[in-house]
Design a protein around this motif. Structure first.
Motif, mmCIF file in Angstrom:
data_model
loop_
_atom_site.group_PDB
_atom_site.id
_atom_site.type_symbol
_atom_site.label_atom_id
_atom_site.label_comp_id
_atom_site.label_asym_id
_atom_site.label_seq_id
_atom_site.Cartn_x
_atom_site.Cartn_y
_atom_site.Cartn_z
ATOM 1 N N ILE A 111 -97.515 0.536 -40.556
ATOM 2 C CA ILE A 111 -97.274 -0.812 -41.052
ATOM 3 C C ILE A 111 -97.375 -1.788 -39.898
ATOM 4 N N LYS A 112 -98.157 -2.849 -40.112
ATOM 5 C CA LYS A 112 -98.346 -3.872 -39.089
ATOM 6 C C LYS A 112 -97.640 -5.135 -39.555
ATOM 7 N N LYS A 113 -96.474 -5.392 -38.978
ATOM 8 C CA LYS A 113 -95.712 -6.593 -39.311
ATOM 9 C C LYS A 113 -96.035 -7.691 -38.317
ATOM 10 N N TYR A 130 -101.045 -2.739 -43.782
ATOM 11 C CA TYR A 130 -100.752 -1.323 -43.578
ATOM 12 C C TYR A 130 -102.034 -0.525 -43.590
ATOM 13 N N TYR A 178 -96.351 -11.996 -47.018
ATOM 14 C CA TYR A 178 -95.453 -11.827 -45.878
ATOM 15 C C TYR A 178 -96.210 -11.418 -44.602
ATOM 16 N N ASN A 179 -97.536 -11.503 -44.632
ATOM 17 C CA ASN A 179 -98.403 -11.145 -43.502
ATOM 18 C C ASN A 179 -98.167 -9.719 -43.025
ATOM 19 N N ILE A 180 -98.003 -8.816 -43.961
ATOM 20 C CA ILE A 180 -97.815 -7.399 -43.629
ATOM 21 C C ILE A 180 -99.078 -6.653 -44.037
ATOM 22 N N LEU A 200 -97.488 -8.147 -50.121
ATOM 23 C CA LEU A 200 -97.457 -7.907 -48.680
ATOM 24 C C LEU A 200 -98.291 -8.935 -47.917
ATOM 25 N N SER A 230 -85.647 -8.680 -46.256
ATOM 26 C CA SER A 230 -85.510 -7.768 -45.126
ATOM 27 C C SER A 230 -86.039 -6.404 -45.567
ATOM 28 N N PHE A 231 -87.144 -6.004 -44.971
ATOM 29 C CA PHE A 231 -87.789 -4.760 -45.385
ATOM 30 C C PHE A 231 -87.116 -3.565 -44.728
#
Length: 186
Positions: free
Chosen positions: A183-185, A161, A157-159, A154, A45-46
């Motif tokens: 950040i693009k989650k 930035y 986790y498909n994150i 990252l 959990s970010f």
């Protein structure tokens, strides 16, 4: 601690469920154990740790890139000064000895002392040149590795930035660093 455990702890640095104590080190507050996942954690959990880490790593990376020209200039200048001092000592060795023998009659002791002083000064300048270069190379390798490692985690986790860093500074002394992080989650 093995290499895989170190990689797993890098995931935990970004998570809000991380805790730490002296007995077992870093552990997950959800499982009360050290990280034990294979590739990625299902319960990660970010929070602000993610933003803080992205900002820190990217600022260090950019600072190192910005210093490159200065470090190489510093290296070349001190290397040339050191070599010039060596050449001066070599070329004017006889000249210094002749002047000292005419004035004092003891050229060996005084001339040798002056040559030793010049050689020591040359070695100190050589140390400055290579010290700055080695420090920069070490920092560059570390900061580049940290950035690639963070980006790889990252990506798992498909994150993604996007960060923009602006420096307002004097020469190599940032006085104000501004960042814009998106950040693009998934």
């Amino acid at each position: 601690m093995n290499e895989n455990s170190k990689k797993l702890f890098k995931h935990c640095e970004l998570c809000k469920n991380k805790s730490q104590n002296l007995e077992i080190g870093i552990f997950c507050t959800l499982t009360n154990n050290n990280p034990n996942f294979i590739v990625l954690c299902d319960q990660i959990s970010f929070n602000e740790n993610l933003e803080k880490k992205i900002t820190e790593v990217n600022i260090a990376f950019e600072k190192t890139k910005r210093e490159k020209n200065w470090v190489y200039s510093y290296f070349i200048i001190f290397l040339l000064m050191s070599l010039a001092m060596f050449v001066f000592t070599y070329k004017f060795n006889d000249y210094i000895a002749n002047i000292l023998s005419k004035s004092s009659g003891r050229p060996i002791l005084i001339g040798s002392s002056i040559k030793i002083i010049f050689i020591c000064i040359s070695l100190v300048m050589l140390g400055y040149a290579f010290g700055a270069l080695n420090r920069h190379r070490f920092d560059s390798k570390k900061n580049t590795g940290d950035k690639h490692e963070l980006d790889a985690i990252l990506k798992l986790y498909n994150i993604e930035y996007d960060i923009k860093i602006s420096f307002k500074d004097r020469i190599l002394m940032p006085t104000d660093i501004k960042t814009q992080l998106k950040i693009k989650k998934p």
